[in-house]
Design a protein around this motif. Structure first.
Motif, PDB file in Angstrom:
ATOM      1  N   LEU A 267      19.080 -35.357  79.182  1.00 50.05           N
ATOM      2  CA  LEU A 267      18.386 -34.234  78.566  1.00 50.05           C
ATOM      3  C   LEU A 267      16.977 -34.610  78.132  1.00 50.05           C
ATOM      4  N   SER A 268      16.828 -35.870  77.758  1.00 47.15           N
ATOM      5  CA  SER A 268      15.527 -36.431  77.389  1.00 47.15           C
ATOM      6  C   SER A 268      15.669 -37.945  77.437  1.00 47.15           C
ATOM      7  N   LYS A 269      14.644 -38.646  76.995  1.00 42.97           N
ATOM      8  CA  LYS A 269      14.714 -40.097  76.992  1.00 42.97           C
ATOM      9  C   LYS A 269      15.801 -40.605  76.052  1.00 42.97           C
ATOM     10  N   GLN A 270      16.110 -39.850  75.015  1.00 36.92           N
ATOM     11  CA  GLN A 270      17.058 -40.311  74.004  1.00 36.92           C
ATOM     12  C   GLN A 270      18.417 -39.624  74.072  1.00 36.92           C
ATOM     13  N   TRP A 271      18.558 -38.575  74.884  1.00 34.91           N
ATOM     14  CA  TRP A 271      19.814 -37.829  74.893  1.00 34.91           C
ATOM     15  C   TRP A 271      20.387 -37.723  76.308  1.00 34.91           C
ATOM     16  N   THR A 272      21.691 -37.935  76.418  1.00 37.13           N
ATOM     17  CA  THR A 272      22.409 -37.785  77.684  1.00 37.13           C
ATOM     18  C   THR A 272      23.666 -36.961  77.446  1.00 37.13           C
ATOM     19  N   LEU A 273      23.897 -35.983  78.305  1.00 37.49           N
ATOM     20  CA  LEU A 273      25.099 -35.162  78.234  1.00 37.49           C
ATOM     21  C   LEU A 273      26.009 -35.531  79.397  1.00 37.49           C
ATOM     22  N   GLY A 274      27.270 -35.824  79.075  1.00 39.02           N
ATOM     23  CA  GLY A 274      28.219 -36.221  80.104  1.00 39.02           C
ATOM     24  C   GLY A 274      29.435 -35.305  80.142  1.00 39.02           C
ATOM     25  N   PHE A 275      29.980 -35.139  81.327  1.00 39.59           N
ATOM     26  CA  PHE A 275      31.204 -34.362  81.525  1.00 39.59           C
ATOM     27  C   PHE A 275      32.178 -35.172  82.386  1.00 39.59           C
ATOM     28  N   ALA A 276      33.458 -34.974  82.145  1.00 40.89           N
ATOM     29  CA  ALA A 276      34.477 -35.628  82.959  1.00 40.89           C
ATOM     30  C   ALA A 276      35.661 -34.679  83.110  1.00 40.89           C
ATOM     31  N   GLY A 277      36.275 -34.734  84.270  1.00 31.92           N
ATOM     32  CA  GLY A 277      37.457 -33.917  84.525  1.00 31.92           C
ATOM     33  C   GLY A 277      38.482 -34.697  85.315  1.00 31.92           C
ATOM     34  N   ASN A 278      39.737 -34.346  85.119  1.00 28.84           N
ATOM     35  CA  ASN A 278      40.824 -35.030  85.816  1.00 28.84           C
ATOM     36  C   ASN A 278      41.902 -34.020  86.189  1.00 28.84           C
ATOM     37  N   SER A 317      33.791 -33.489  77.373  1.00 30.49           N
ATOM     38  CA  SER A 317      32.339 -33.631  77.370  1.00 30.49           C
ATOM     39  C   SER A 317      31.948 -34.668  76.327  1.00 30.49           C
ATOM     40  N   GLN A 318      30.764 -35.236  76.509  1.00 30.96           N
ATOM     41  CA  GLN A 318      30.305 -36.279  75.594  1.00 30.96           C
ATOM     42  C   GLN A 318      28.782 -36.211  75.495  1.00 30.96           C
ATOM     43  N   LEU A 319      28.284 -36.173  74.278  1.00 22.50           N
ATOM     44  CA  LEU A 319      26.847 -36.176  74.021  1.00 22.50           C
ATOM     45  C   LEU A 319      26.465 -37.543  73.470  1.00 22.50           C
ATOM     46  N   MET A 320      25.537 -38.213  74.164  1.00 20.99           N
ATOM     47  CA  MET A 320      25.128 -39.561  73.776  1.00 20.99           C
ATOM     48  C   MET A 320      23.692 -39.556  73.260  1.00 20.99           C
ATOM     49  N   TRP A 321      23.504 -40.148  72.104  1.00 22.10           N
ATOM     50  CA  TRP A 321      22.182 -40.288  71.495  1.00 22.10           C
ATOM     51  C   TRP A 321      21.782 -41.754  71.573  1.00 22.10           C
ATOM     52  N   HIS A 322      20.785 -42.054  72.402  1.00 15.94           N
ATOM     53  CA  HIS A 322      20.308 -43.422  72.551  1.00 15.94           C
ATOM     54  C   HIS A 322      19.321 -43.696  71.424  1.00 15.94           C
ATOM     55  N   LEU A 323      19.877 -44.113  70.314  1.00 18.16           N
ATOM     56  CA  LEU A 323      19.100 -44.296  69.088  1.00 18.16           C
ATOM     57  C   LEU A 323      17.980 -45.303  69.302  1.00 18.16           C
ATOM     58  N   THR A 324      18.284 -46.395  69.968  1.00 15.82           N
ATOM     59  CA  THR A 324      17.314 -47.402  70.409  1.00 15.82           C
ATOM     60  C   THR A 324      17.741 -47.839  71.806  1.00 15.82           C
ATOM     61  N   PRO A 325      16.938 -48.648  72.502  1.00 13.47           N
ATOM     62  CA  PRO A 325      17.397 -49.140  73.798  1.00 13.47           C
ATOM     63  C   PRO A 325      18.708 -49.922  73.710  1.00 13.47           C
ATOM     64  N   ARG A 326      19.043 -50.415  72.525  1.00 12.21           N
ATOM     65  CA  ARG A 326      20.274 -51.200  72.358  1.00 12.21           C
ATOM     66  C   ARG A 326      21.450 -50.370  71.843  1.00 12.21           C
ATOM     67  N   TRP A 327      21.207 -49.439  70.952  1.00 13.26           N
ATOM     68  CA  TRP A 327      22.289 -48.729  70.271  1.00 13.26           C
ATOM     69  C   TRP A 327      22.398 -47.281  70.758  1.00 13.26           C
ATOM     70  N   THR A 328      23.646 -46.868  70.993  1.00 11.39           N
ATOM     71  CA  THR A 328      23.931 -45.491  71.395  1.00 11.39           C
ATOM     72  C   THR A 328      25.062 -44.942  70.539  1.00 11.39           C
ATOM     73  N   LEU A 329      24.869 -43.747  69.997  1.00 13.40           N
ATOM     74  CA  LEU A 329      25.914 -43.040  69.270  1.00 13.40           C
ATOM     75  C   LEU A 329      26.396 -41.877  70.137  1.00 13.40           C
ATOM     76  N   SER A 330      27.661 -41.516  70.005  1.00  7.67           N
ATOM     77  CA  SER A 330      28.185 -40.439  70.847  1.00  7.67           C
ATOM     78  C   SER A 330      29.219 -39.605  70.096  1.00  7.67           C
ATOM     79  N   GLY A 331      29.330 -38.366  70.523  1.00  8.06           N
ATOM     80  CA  GLY A 331      30.384 -37.473  70.067  1.00  8.06           C
ATOM     81  C   GLY A 331      31.051 -36.873  71.292  1.00  8.06           C
ATOM     82  N   PHE A 332      32.356 -36.709  71.254  1.00  8.46           N
ATOM     83  CA  PHE A 332      33.062 -36.216  72.434  1.00  8.46           C
ATOM     84  C   PHE A 332      34.194 -35.282  72.039  1.00  8.46           C
ATOM     85  N   ALA A 333      34.591 -34.438  72.978  1.00 11.32           N
ATOM     86  CA  ALA A 333      35.699 -33.512  72.763  1.00 11.32           C
ATOM     87  C   ALA A 333      36.289 -33.158  74.119  1.00 11.32           C
TER      88      ALA A 333
END
Length: 390
Positions: A267-278, A317-333
């Motif tokens: 979504l931007s340099k700091q945000w990534t949206l992910g989806f998965a299905g099975n 789905s999972q929203l990832m926040w790349h807080l720094t190049p090293r650290w990433t926080l995420s929320g998923f449901a």
């Protein structure tokens, strides 16, 4: 902590200390803790991955796994050069051969040991993946006992599952495309018993307590993800169809189909949206099958084999926040469903959600490690993961 656990930790620490005497654990680009040089420059270097188990099906436990990366000297130098030029330079190369070995145990007596290997040849035009394992799992099984009970009223009973087996997959790239086609093999020998003598007798009369499952089939994969270990762009689709037949050593005749997909959108340099299905299914003409044969809903926060039937599906789905190049926080449901018939999927569904974090442990390979904390209506758990968590 028992003496075996203490001994394992001591041995692992000694191994890492010995191997690291001439190795830096500080990244030359950002000055942060990093195990990339240790993995690349030591002949016996490996990434020690703690296994923390809070799986509701088996209880609390833990262990260790070692991730070994195999590269030629030329591959190491090329990856190192790219890693020095940009933060994600080395991580975008074709992944090296990877070997994983380890084991774990839980408080209810469950334990397992695994050995796996993945390798590519000819500039990633051929892929091979194989693994073997042995274990003993004490889990609750929700089963209709071979059709003796209504499908909507399965019986829950404690089971003791012992077994060993292996899987293999060999795939070939189609031209220069992201499409891979290949063959797959699955084989296990297992024994299922219960502390309840009545349940045990029913198992003996219906499916038997000892079973061999042997399957052969086809596998297809379409993969455009930008990283093997921690993708942030692209997508992949995997499909596998297996036939289990007496002619190839299986005690039961049935077919399984599995379809898995992942997609990542920056979504931007700091945000990534992910989806998965099975989606997974099992078809058979037999009246009864071993309790663990049927697919089950796989979601963080829901116990393994808790929701099991002929057809299962899950989306998350999972929203990832790349807080720094090293650290990433995420929320998923996500939500999942299991049904006897395809048309019944999502008439009833289960919901799970949570949050987690990742740390870039080896920058030149793009290896991220961290934890996920997941919750559902009846259970909650935390997981130690390598990768995105999907």
């Amino acid at each position: 902590m028992n003496y075996k656990t203490r001994a394992a930790i001591t041995l692992l620490s000694a191994t890492c200390t010995f191997s690291a005497q001439s190795t830096s654990f500080t990244d030359p680009i950002d000055g942060m803790f990093d195990m990339g040089e240790y993995l690349a420059e030591n002949a016996y270097g490996f990434l020690p991955v703690p296994i923390l188990i809070t799986e509701p099906a088996v209880g609390l436990g833990g262990g260790f796994a070692g991730v070994f990366l195999h590269e030629s000297e030329q591959e190491k130098e090329h990856r190192k050069k790219l890693a020095m030029e940009s933060l994600d330079g080395g991580a975008r190369l074709i992944p090296p051969a990877v070997t994983v070995a380890g084991g774990a145990a839980t408080e209810n007596g469950t334990w397992f040991a695994i050995l796996g290997h993945r390798r590519t040849w000819n500039k990633d035009s051929i892929r091979y993946m194989g693994g073997i394992g042995y274990g003993n799992a004490f889990i609750d099984i929700y089963s209709d006992l071979g059709g003796l009970l209504p499908q909507d009223k399965p019986l829950s009973f404690e089971s003791d599952n012992k077994g060993y087996g292996g899987i293999q997959k060999l795939q070939f790239r189609v031209g220069d495309s992201p499409l891979f086609l290949g063959v797959s093999q699955f084989w296990t020998r297992s024994e299922v018993t219960s502390s309840n003598q009545i349940i045990n007798k029913i198992l003996e009369l219906t499916v038997g307590t000892e079973t061999t499952a042997s399957g052969l089939g086809f596998v297809a994969e379409y993969d455009t993800k930008n990283s093997f270990f921690f993708p942030t762009d692209g997508y992949s689709i995997n499909a596998e169809y297996l036939w289990f037949r007496d002619a190839i050593g299986s005690d039961n005749d049935y077919e399984t189909f599995a379809l898995d997909g992942q997609a990542f959108f920056p979504l931007s340099k700091q945000w990534t949206l992910g989806f998965a299905g099975n989606y997974a299914s099992l078809t058979t003409d037999e009246l009864s099958l071993p309790p663990l044969a049927r697919p089950y809903v796989k979601l963080r926060g829901i116990a393994a084999y808790r929701y099991q039937d002929n057809y299962v599906a899950s989306v998350q789905s999972q929203l990832m926040w790349h807080l720094t190049p090293r650290w990433t926080l995420s929320g998923f449901a996500g939500s999942g469903s299991a049904s006897k018939d395809f048309d019944g999927l999502y008439e009833d569904s289960e919901f799970a959600y949570g949050a987690g974090f990742r740390y870039l442990m080896a920058r030149r390979y793009g290896i991220h490690m961290g934890m996920d904390f997941a919750f559902s209506e009846d259970e909650n758990a935390f997981y130690f993961n390598v990768g995105s968590g999907f």
